[in-house]
Write a protein that holds these residues in place. Structure first.
Motif, mmCIF file in Angstrom:
data_model
loop_
_atom_site.group_PDB
_atom_site.id
_atom_site.type_symbol
_atom_site.label_atom_id
_atom_site.label_comp_id
_atom_site.label_asym_id
_atom_site.label_seq_id
_atom_site.Cartn_x
_atom_site.Cartn_y
_atom_site.Cartn_z
ATOM 1 N N ALA A 49 0.469 -1.371 0.196
ATOM 2 C CA ALA A 49 -0.098 -0.406 -0.213
ATOM 3 C C ALA A 49 0.980 1.154 -0.216
ATOM 4 O O ALA A 49 0.492 1.646 -0.487
ATOM 5 C CB ALA A 49 -0.926 0.011 1.204
ATOM 6 N N ALA A 50 1.336 1.632 1.173
ATOM 7 C CA ALA A 50 3.255 2.255 1.140
ATOM 8 C C ALA A 50 3.718 2.869 0.174
ATOM 9 O O ALA A 50 3.874 4.137 -0.549
ATOM 10 C CB ALA A 50 3.070 2.688 2.749
ATOM 11 N N ASP A 71 10.591 -5.024 -4.623
ATOM 12 C CA ASP A 71 9.540 -6.511 -3.683
ATOM 13 C C ASP A 71 9.771 -7.216 -4.688
ATOM 14 O O ASP A 71 9.230 -6.988 -5.880
ATOM 15 C CB ASP A 71 7.810 -5.589 -3.678
ATOM 16 N N ARG A 73 7.493 -10.027 -4.233
ATOM 17 C CA ARG A 73 5.854 -9.984 -4.610
ATOM 18 C C ARG A 73 5.120 -10.000 -5.748
ATOM 19 O O ARG A 73 4.682 -8.496 -6.160
ATOM 20 C CB ARG A 73 5.353 -9.780 -3.316
ATOM 21 N N GLN A 79 -5.662 -6.237 1.877
ATOM 22 C CA GLN A 79 -5.648 -6.497 2.683
ATOM 23 C C GLN A 79 -6.486 -6.792 3.987
ATOM 24 O O GLN A 79 -7.147 -7.066 4.664
ATOM 25 C CB GLN A 79 -4.408 -6.708 4.220
ATOM 26 N N ALA A 114 14.714 -6.690 -0.967
ATOM 27 C CA ALA A 114 15.752 -6.634 -0.541
ATOM 28 C C ALA A 114 16.692 -7.011 0.906
ATOM 29 O O ALA A 114 15.723 -7.997 2.469
ATOM 30 C CB ALA A 114 15.996 -5.124 0.374
ATOM 31 N N LYS A 207 -13.932 -6.902 14.968
ATOM 32 C CA LYS A 207 -14.180 -7.515 13.968
ATOM 33 C C LYS A 207 -14.712 -8.546 14.311
ATOM 34 O O LYS A 207 -15.827 -8.805 13.888
ATOM 35 C CB LYS A 207 -13.944 -6.835 12.470
ATOM 36 N N ASP A 339 2.975 0.192 7.944
ATOM 37 C CA ASP A 339 3.083 -0.559 9.229
ATOM 38 C C ASP A 339 4.900 -1.427 9.176
ATOM 39 O O ASP A 339 4.718 -1.117 10.386
ATOM 40 C CB ASP A 339 2.805 -2.364 8.961
ATOM 41 N N ALA A 349 -4.075 0.833 6.706
ATOM 42 C CA ALA A 349 -4.079 1.698 5.211
ATOM 43 C C ALA A 349 -4.624 3.098 5.275
ATOM 44 O O ALA A 349 -4.264 4.041 4.450
ATOM 45 C CB ALA A 349 -5.056 1.098 3.983
ATOM 46 N N ALA A 350 -5.391 3.314 6.164
ATOM 47 C CA ALA A 350 -5.633 4.986 6.700
ATOM 48 C C ALA A 350 -4.621 5.562 6.785
ATOM 49 O O ALA A 350 -4.449 6.876 6.086
ATOM 50 C CB ALA A 350 -7.460 4.910 7.555
ATOM 51 N N LYS A 423 -17.204 0.654 4.682
ATOM 52 C CA LYS A 423 -16.166 -0.915 4.215
ATOM 53 C C LYS A 423 -16.306 -1.085 3.682
ATOM 54 O O LYS A 423 -15.669 -1.758 2.322
ATOM 55 C CB LYS A 423 -16.036 -1.374 5.492
#
Ligand SMILES: Cc1cc2nc3c(=O)[nH]c(=O)nc-3n(C[C@H](O)[C@H](O)[C@H](O)COP(=O)(O)OP(=O)(O)OC[C@H]3O[C@@H](n4cnc5c(N)ncnc54)[C@H](O)[C@@H]3O)c2cc1C
Lengths: 439, 119
Positions: A49-50, A71, A73, A79, A114, A207, A339, A349-350, A423
């Protein structure tokens, strides 16, 4: 919210003026309108995300910069969707896209992870042995789920024996749903936990507890089900006013709370979970449980000089950054976002959405030789699902203040349908727009 | 939410429906609106009888809009929890009603023989 970009431009113009030249003020004003020309080498570790959002924003603002994203991936994972998958509301592929599809043109993607960072020599070495040098380094590696820390547990058990692991990925979330579906048919004891480390989306364990209770009620099996929540500390949620609200809802919904219990082992054969507690080890039985392991920094950061050097996070290894600017405490050309950043709260993510423009602005200001006033205030948001169809749109900052986006319209501590719609419908679209650098 | 600008909102809607579908919907809405305005200018007024007939479709529009929102989500009427929820539900209905009324009015007004100044 005011528009920080305007603020940035005017503050910077002012700083330029104060520094002694109207000419400087003029150029910094222009720097905003036009792209900044630079030959800076910027390396970003992690295309989640970031990292992806930052790469897009920098590519937009800089001309001639060499931006390298590292990365290994190939899949991009949305997520926040895992909770919906784990509740049978979305299929596993709801959260899956490709890393490549979000990347801006003109940047280099090294598809390896990395392995080593040398902040003195300003180089990063990849697992495949590639050596990358940088002028600016951005850590956006997310975090590592330490499954090994839960004795007796392994991911191949998920979906059987009442074991769920919603955090483990979209496929595991789908298997978790199978286990939850079976449990809410058959009945028994549901046991919910969270780790004692910092964690991403601290609302997610709650949740999933609410959702399980809701399914049981809907299916008419609630009478045959007991639900226990083992809290890692003396509270359910770090923000006191939210904690109190959740505690009240748990009481209304008949969810029992055991405080100060940290999961350390699982015995899938006997269906017993063992917790560390102030009174020593405690065993609790379960027929269904959602295992959430301790979360730590990925080794590449944890084993580097960039990790925190003292304090409560020493063994978790988060990047040692200033909590307002996301800049590394000891290496000013290094930033951490998402994170991996060693800031209180803020692993959602927010938060990423608010941290990325701050890091971006400080990097661009460094390049133009100016100062950025951009500040991250700890904003985090958590659409706290309380049942299928309702949620509380909880937003807060470092100081535990509630910071509602729609004050007076969407009440943060009320269980609302519109918050659920946010959401279920708006969050993924907003997340995707953020990845493209547009939100 | 940070910076809820028009650009952000457009980007979010593009992601929600896919850029093609989103802009196609915007285009359709724009065409209907322009045609409606054209009919208004041409007739210099809202034609009473056409409007009454168009309004018959309003409840269908309201129900269709509400049904569409329910279709998009795993939630339903029983999840309405606070005043803002009711407001959003009503607003959805009103939007559907007004939208369909305008569409039907425009179509009726464009049908040959339905136009008062014609002949
Ligand atoms: C179940 C669940 C529910 C959630 N719900 C919400 C929610 O409702 N709202 C919300 O805002 N947030 C939620 N989140 C949190 C949110 O998903 C994360 O906070 C967000 O993805 C963090 O972004 P990031 O870029 O820091 O990390 P990530 O998106 O995880 O990306 C990290 C990237 O770094 C890469 N990487 C790792 N190690 C290396 C290395 N050594 N070298 C190179 N690359 C590396 C990884 O492959 C990955 O692609 C939830 C998370 C989970 C798991």
């Amino acid at each position: 919210m005011g528009h920080p970009q305007n603020l940035t431009a005017s503050r910077r113009a002012f700083l330029g003026f104060a520094a002694g030249g109207l000419a400087l003020a003029g150029t910094s004003g222009q720097a905003r309108a036009e792209n900044v020309k630079t030959s800076a080498k910027i390396v970003i570790l992690g295309a989640g995300a970031a990292g992806t959002a930052l790469a897009n924003r920098l590519a937009d603002r800089l001309d001639g910069a060499r931006i390298t994203l590292v990365d290994g991936r190939k899949r991009h994972l949305y997520q926040p969707g895992f909770t919906l998958i784990g509740a049978g509301l979305k299929p596993a592929n709801y959260s899956v896209s490709t890393t490549a599809q979000w990347l801006p043109r003109g940047i280099d993607w090294v598809d390896e992870s990395a392995a080593n960072i040398d902040p003195e020599a300003r180089t990063v070495t990849t697992r495949g042995g590639k050596k990358l040098s940088y002028d600016f380094l951005v850590l956006a590696t997310g975090l590592k789920l330490d499954w090994g820390a839960i004795e007796g547990f392994s991911l191949d058990m998920v979906g059987t024996n009442g074991l769920a692991a919603v955090y483990a990925g979209p496929e595991y979330a789908a298997k978790s749903w199978q286990a939850m579906d079976r449990f809410t048919d058959e009945g028994g004891i549901g046991l919910f936990t969270r780790p004692a480390t910092e964690m991403k989306c601290a609302g997610a364990p709650l949740k999933y507890t609410f959702l399980t209770e809701d399914y049981a009620t809907r299916k008419g099996s609630r009478g045959r089900i007991e639900i226990n929540y083992a809290a890692h500390s003396g509270s359910l949620f770090s923000v006191p006013i939210v904690n109190e609200k959740v505690r009240m809802l748990f009481e209304q919904r008949g969810i029992d709370i055991a405080y100060d219990r940290v999961l350390k082992a699982i015995d899938p054969g006997r269906r017993i979970a063992t917790f560390a507690s102030p009174e020593g080890d405690v065993e609790m039985p379960y027929d269904f449980t959602n295992v959430i392991p301790p979360m730590v920094a990925p080794d590449v950061v944890r084993d580097s000089p960039l990790a925190v050097q003292s304090g409560q996070w020493l063994d978790q290894g988060w990047a040692d950054v200033d909590k307002s600017t996301m800049r590394h405490i000891r290496y000013p050309e290094i930033f951490a976002i998402g994170d991996i950043a060693g800031v209180p709260k803020g692993k959602t993510a927010a938060s990423v959405k608010w941290q990325v423009p701050v890091a971006e602005d400080h990097i661009v200001a460094d390049i133009t030789g100016t100062l950025s006033p951009a500040i991250y205030n700890g904003y985090t948001s958590c659409p706290m699902i309380t049942r299928i169809g309702r949620a509380m749109l909880v937003e807060f900052d470092y100081d535990n203040n509630l910071t509602p986006s729609f004050p007076g319209v969407i009440a943060p501590l009320e269980e609302l349908w519109v918050s659920w719609l946010m959401k279920e419908i708006a969050l993924k679209a907003t997340y995707n727009a953020m990845l493209r650098g547009k939100a | 939410m940070k910076d809820l600008t028009l650009e952000t909102l457009l980007a979010v809607f593009e992601e929600m429906f896919g850029p093609l579908l989103f802009w196609a919907m915007v285009a359709v809405a724009a065409i209907i609106t322009i045609t409606f305005v054209f009919v208004l200018i041409r007739d210099r007024s809202l034609e009473g009888r056409t409007l009454v007939r168009a309004e018959l479709s309003a409840p269908i529009g309201a129900l269709a809009a509400i049904w569409f929102v329910q279709f998009m989500t795993n939630s339903g009427y029983s999840d309405v929890g606070g005043p803002v929820d009711l407001f959003v539900l009503l607003l959805t209905g009103v939007a559907g009603a007004v939208g369909l009324t305008i569409l039907v009015y425009t179509v009726l007004a464009l049908l040959p023989g339905k136009h008062p100044r014609q002949n």
